[in-house]
Design a protein around this motif. Structure first.
Motif, PDB file in Angstrom:
ATOM      1  N   SER A  11       0.806  -1.234   0.000  1.00 33.97           N
ATOM      2  CA  SER A  11       0.000   0.000   0.000  1.00 33.97           C
ATOM      3  C   SER A  11       0.834   1.277   0.000  1.00 33.97           C
ATOM      4  O   SER A  11       0.286   2.373  -0.119  1.00 33.97           O
ATOM      5  N   VAL A  14       8.196   1.429  -0.759  1.00 29.61           N
ATOM      6  CA  VAL A  14       8.903   0.547  -1.698  1.00 29.61           C
ATOM      7  C   VAL A  14       7.939  -0.491  -2.297  1.00 29.61           C
ATOM      8  O   VAL A  14       8.018  -0.812  -3.484  1.00 29.61           O
ATOM      9  N   ARG A  36      -2.731  -4.728   5.008  1.00 29.31           N
ATOM     10  CA  ARG A  36      -3.390  -5.075   6.277  1.00 29.31           C
ATOM     11  C   ARG A  36      -4.784  -4.468   6.388  1.00 29.31           C
ATOM     12  O   ARG A  36      -5.491  -4.729   7.352  1.00 29.31           O
ATOM     13  N   LYS A  40      -7.465   0.182   2.076  1.00 29.11           N
ATOM     14  CA  LYS A  40      -6.190   0.589   1.474  1.00 29.11           C
ATOM     15  C   LYS A  40      -5.837  -0.312   0.298  1.00 29.11           C
ATOM     16  O   LYS A  40      -5.304   0.137  -0.713  1.00 29.11           O
ATOM     17  N   ASP A  63      -2.571  -8.845   8.059  1.00 27.04           N
ATOM     18  CA  ASP A  63      -1.771  -8.081   9.005  1.00 27.04           C
ATOM     19  C   ASP A  63      -0.642  -9.016   9.445  1.00 27.04           C
ATOM     20  O   ASP A  63      -0.887 -10.002  10.145  1.00 27.04           O
ATOM     21  N   LEU A  64       0.562  -8.704   9.011  1.00 28.92           N
ATOM     22  CA  LEU A  64       1.670  -9.635   9.254  1.00 28.92           C
ATOM     23  C   LEU A  64       2.096  -9.684  10.710  1.00 28.92           C
ATOM     24  O   LEU A  64       2.842 -10.568  11.122  1.00 28.92           O
ATOM     25  N   GLU A  90       6.947  -4.881   3.563  1.00 31.00           N
ATOM     26  CA  GLU A  90       6.366  -4.220   4.717  1.00 31.00           C
ATOM     27  C   GLU A  90       7.456  -4.105   5.770  1.00 31.00           C
ATOM     28  O   GLU A  90       8.498  -4.739   5.669  1.00 31.00           O
ATOM     29  N   TYR A 162      14.672  -3.525  15.372  1.00 33.90           N
ATOM     30  CA  TYR A 162      14.624  -3.445  13.902  1.00 33.90           C
ATOM     31  C   TYR A 162      15.855  -4.130  13.297  1.00 33.90           C
ATOM     32  O   TYR A 162      15.728  -5.003  12.437  1.00 33.90           O
ATOM     33  N   LYS A 166      15.992  -7.615  11.046  1.00 38.79           N
ATOM     34  CA  LYS A 166      16.529  -7.644   9.677  1.00 38.79           C
ATOM     35  C   LYS A 166      17.678  -8.647   9.575  1.00 38.79           C
ATOM     36  O   LYS A 166      17.837  -9.327   8.568  1.00 38.79           O
ATOM     37  N   VAL A 195      15.404   5.403   1.695  1.00 37.01           N
ATOM     38  CA  VAL A 195      14.251   5.785   0.865  1.00 37.01           C
ATOM     39  C   VAL A 195      13.337   6.711   1.676  1.00 37.01           C
ATOM     40  O   VAL A 195      13.040   6.424   2.841  1.00 37.01           O
ATOM     41  N   SER A 197      10.042   7.560   2.848  1.00 37.09           N
ATOM     42  CA  SER A 197       8.768   6.826   2.902  1.00 37.09           C
ATOM     43  C   SER A 197       8.159   7.094   4.278  1.00 37.09           C
ATOM     44  O   SER A 197       8.768   7.770   5.112  1.00 37.09           O
TER      45      SER A 197
HETATM   46  N1  LIG Z   1      12.783   3.478   3.954  1.00 38.65           N
HETATM   47  C1  LIG Z   1      14.028   3.108   4.095  1.00 38.65           C
HETATM   48  O1  LIG Z   1      14.954   3.939   4.107  1.00 38.65           O
HETATM   49  C2  LIG Z   1      14.377   1.671   4.249  1.00 38.65           C
HETATM   50  C3  LIG Z   1      13.413   0.675   4.237  1.00 38.65           C
HETATM   51  N2  LIG Z   1      13.790  -0.633   4.358  1.00 38.65           N
HETATM   52  C4  LIG Z   1      12.788  -1.696   4.341  1.00 38.65           C
HETATM   53  O2  LIG Z   1      11.989  -1.583   3.191  1.00 38.65           O
HETATM   54  C5  LIG Z   1      10.684  -2.105   3.440  1.00 38.65           C
HETATM   55  C6  LIG Z   1       9.657  -1.113   2.969  1.00 38.65           C
HETATM   56  O3  LIG Z   1       9.774   0.046   3.748  1.00 38.65           O
HETATM   57  P1  LIG Z   1       9.177   1.446   3.282  1.00 38.65           P
HETATM   58  O4  LIG Z   1       8.500   1.304   1.996  1.00 38.65           O
HETATM   59  O5  LIG Z   1      10.262   2.421   3.441  1.00 38.65           O
HETATM   60  O6  LIG Z   1       8.139   1.674   4.460  1.00 38.65           O
HETATM   61  P2  LIG Z   1       6.634   2.241   4.452  1.00 38.65           P
HETATM   62  O7  LIG Z   1       6.366   2.532   5.878  1.00 38.65           O
HETATM   63  O8  LIG Z   1       6.465   3.297   3.436  1.00 38.65           O
HETATM   64  O9  LIG Z   1       5.780   1.008   3.961  1.00 38.65           O
HETATM   65  C7  LIG Z   1       5.571  -0.076   4.790  1.00 38.65           C
HETATM   66  C8  LIG Z   1       4.445  -0.903   4.243  1.00 38.65           C
HETATM   67  O10 LIG Z   1       4.274  -1.996   5.134  1.00 38.65           O
HETATM   68  C9  LIG Z   1       2.944  -2.066   5.529  1.00 38.65           C
HETATM   69  N3  LIG Z   1       2.838  -2.639   6.848  1.00 38.65           N
HETATM   70  C10 LIG Z   1       3.309  -2.157   8.016  1.00 38.65           C
HETATM   71  N4  LIG Z   1       2.970  -2.964   9.021  1.00 38.65           N
HETATM   72  C11 LIG Z   1       2.253  -3.989   8.478  1.00 38.65           C
HETATM   73  C12 LIG Z   1       1.608  -5.127   8.996  1.00 38.65           C
HETATM   74  N5  LIG Z   1       1.592  -5.403  10.291  1.00 38.65           N
HETATM   75  N6  LIG Z   1       0.970  -5.973   8.137  1.00 38.65           N
HETATM   76  C13 LIG Z   1       0.947  -5.705   6.828  1.00 38.65           C
HETATM   77  N7  LIG Z   1       1.532  -4.647   6.266  1.00 38.65           N
HETATM   78  C14 LIG Z   1       2.175  -3.787   7.089  1.00 38.65           C
HETATM   79  C15 LIG Z   1       2.435  -0.639   5.466  1.00 38.65           C
HETATM   80  O11 LIG Z   1       1.038  -0.667   5.378  1.00 38.65           O
HETATM   81  P3  LIG Z   1       0.102   0.555   5.865  1.00 38.65           P
HETATM   82  O12 LIG Z   1      -0.047   1.386   4.619  1.00 38.65           O
HETATM   83  O13 LIG Z   1      -1.153  -0.122   6.275  1.00 38.65           O
HETATM   84  O14 LIG Z   1       0.824   1.245   6.965  1.00 38.65           O
HETATM   85  C16 LIG Z   1       3.123  -0.160   4.187  1.00 38.65           C
HETATM   86  O15 LIG Z   1       2.430  -0.585   3.051  1.00 38.65           O
HETATM   87  C17 LIG Z   1      10.646  -2.419   4.938  1.00 38.65           C
HETATM   88  O16 LIG Z   1      10.891  -3.790   5.109  1.00 38.65           O
HETATM   89  C18 LIG Z   1      11.797  -1.617   5.502  1.00 38.65           C
HETATM   90  O17 LIG Z   1      12.311  -2.207   6.651  1.00 38.65           O
HETATM   91  C19 LIG Z   1      15.098  -0.995   4.447  1.00 38.65           C
HETATM   92  C20 LIG Z   1      16.082  -0.062   4.437  1.00 38.65           C
HETATM   93  C21 LIG Z   1      15.805   1.343   4.378  1.00 38.65           C
END
Ligand SMILES: NC(=O)C1=CN([C@@H]2O[C@H](COP(=O)(O)OP(=O)(O)OC[C@H]3O[C@@H](n4cnc5c(N)ncnc54)[C@H](OP(=O)(O)O)[C@@H]3O)[C@@H](O)[C@H]2O)C=CC1
Ligand SMILES: CC(C)=CCC[C@@H](C)[C@H]1CC[C@H]2C3=C(CC[C@]12C)[C@@]1(C)CCC(=O)C[C@@H]1CC3
Length: 301
Positions: A11, A14, A36, A40, A63-64, A90, A162, A166, A195, A197
């Motif tokens: 949603s 990334v 989740r 959305k 919901d993971l 996620e 965190y 990872k 990123v 986000s």
């Molecule tokens: N951003 C960065 O700089 C970095 C990110 N990462 C990794 O990249 C991945 C993506 O992160 P990023 O896109 O930045 O983060 P965002 O917070 O933008 O996106 C996270 C996504 O995960 C979903 N999510 C969160 N909790 C749950 C849950 N319990 N069940 C299902 N879905 C869930 C969110 O859904 P909802 O819309 O409902 O909140 C959202 O779609 C992650 O694994 C992060 O650890 C790694 C290195 C750096």
């Protein structure tokens, strides 16, 4: 046969960028958006279909961080019968990790264990297919051995849940390859780089990031992992999607990188994992899985 690709965390960030990029690469795939929240998920589906009206896009609610929800989603996906690729995007990063409704650490469950259960429950779809299937885990450069301990693998006692989750993801991917490659399932880990986000907007407010942007563009001339946009962050996932999984090195993390002039590329870096620790950790995951399945027997077929 159409390839079915499931993306978690679809949603936003990334995950959403990856969905768009995958459809741009191959309009014939069937994309399943795992979110989740049903609303959305539908909104994301509409957004993706606006860009690719002919695409096949379905949704699944999961919901993971909630194991009952994971088992229900797995049940539903098993009924749909096909799955060729599962990619996780996620993630939660928080200073205040806590116990979830299952009595497990929230960060560990959301970032790793929920997916582990999902994958194990979908084994029949992912293994033994005519062509290899693949898992792509979104890990991080923040995965650190020093944050992880086998005796506290959920990281209940420390302040680095965190990084620990990872690192645990990297360990799990290594063992999944050892156990499942013969059955045609291959696992890889990627790091999207830094990123912008919702995750980073929780570290600093958006306006500060906007102010820092010129500095970060300059830093990018020296630090190639400052990918900055979700589109760039999904580079390694998209690259992996195009590779033959059986030729990939299971002991490598694929990093999305962006040059100072904005060109995307992928850099493989050796994983810092001890295979014996990985195996021991995997046994602990299996134990915890056993307890979970016992508790939720009514959600199994
Ligand atoms: N951003 C960065 O700089 C970095 C990110 N990462 C990794 O990249 C991945 C993506 O992160 P990023 O896109 O930045 O983060 P965002 O917070 O933008 O996106 C996270 C996504 O995960 C979903 N999510 C969160 N909790 C749950 C849950 N319990 N069940 C299902 N879905 C869930 C969110 O859904 P909802 O819309 O409902 O909140 C959202 O779609 C992650 O694994 C992060 O650890 C790694 C290195 C750096
Ligand atoms: C001038 C400038 C760039 C200031 C920002 C400083 C920090 C807030 C960032 C520098 C490196 C970043 C980083 C992350 C968060 C924000 C920073 C610490 C992550 C920990 C986010 C989550 C990850 O998985 C890895 C990231 C590594 C880099």
């Amino acid at each position: 046969m159409e390839r079915v690709v499931l993306v978690t965390g679809a949603s936003g960030g990334v995950g959403l960028a990856l969905c768009r990029r995958l459809l741009g690469e191959d309009g014939r795939i069937h994309l399943c958006l795992a979110c989740r929240n049903a609303q959305k998920a539908e909104a994301t589906r509409d957004l993706v279909l606006q860009e690719y009206p002919a695409a096949q896009v379905s949704t699944v609610e999961v919901d993971l961080g909630n194991l009952a929800s994971v088992l229900r989603a797995a049940q539903e996906l098993r009924c749909r019968r096909l799955l060729h690729m599962l990619t996780t995007a996620e993630g939660v990063m928080t200073q205040t990790d806590r116990l979830n409704g299952d009595g497990l650490q929230e960060v560990f469950t959301t970032n790793l264990f929920g997916h582990f259960i999902l994958i194990r429950q979908l084994e029949s779809l992912l293994c033994g297919n005519e062509k290899p299937s693949r898992l792509i885990w979104t890990s991080s450069s923040n995965a650190r051995e020093s944050a992880f301990s086998l005796s506290d693998y959920q990281h209940a006692k420390g302040q680095e849940s965190y990084s620990s989750s990872k690192y645990a993801t990297d360990l799990t991917s290594v063992v999944l390859n050892r156990k499942f490659n013969k059955q045609g399932l291959y696992s890889s880990v990627v790091c999207p780089g830094l990123v912008m986000s919702n995750m980073t907007f929780k570290i600093l407010p958006v306006f500060l990031w906007v102010l820092l942007m010129p500095i970060m563009f300059l830093i990018r001339f020296f630090a190639k992992t400052y990918t900055l946009t979700p589109y760039n962050g999904a580079e390694a996932h998209v690259w992996l999607f195009k590779q033959k999984p059986e030729y990939l090195d299971p002991l490598v993390k694929y990093h999305s990188c962006t040059s100072g002039l904005g060109k995307n590329f992928v850099e493989p870096r050796k994983l810092d994992v001890d295979e014996e620790t990985a195996e021991k950790f995997y046994q602990k995951l299996l134990e915890l899985e056993g307890q979970t399945l016992e508790k939720y027997g009514d959600l199994l077929d």
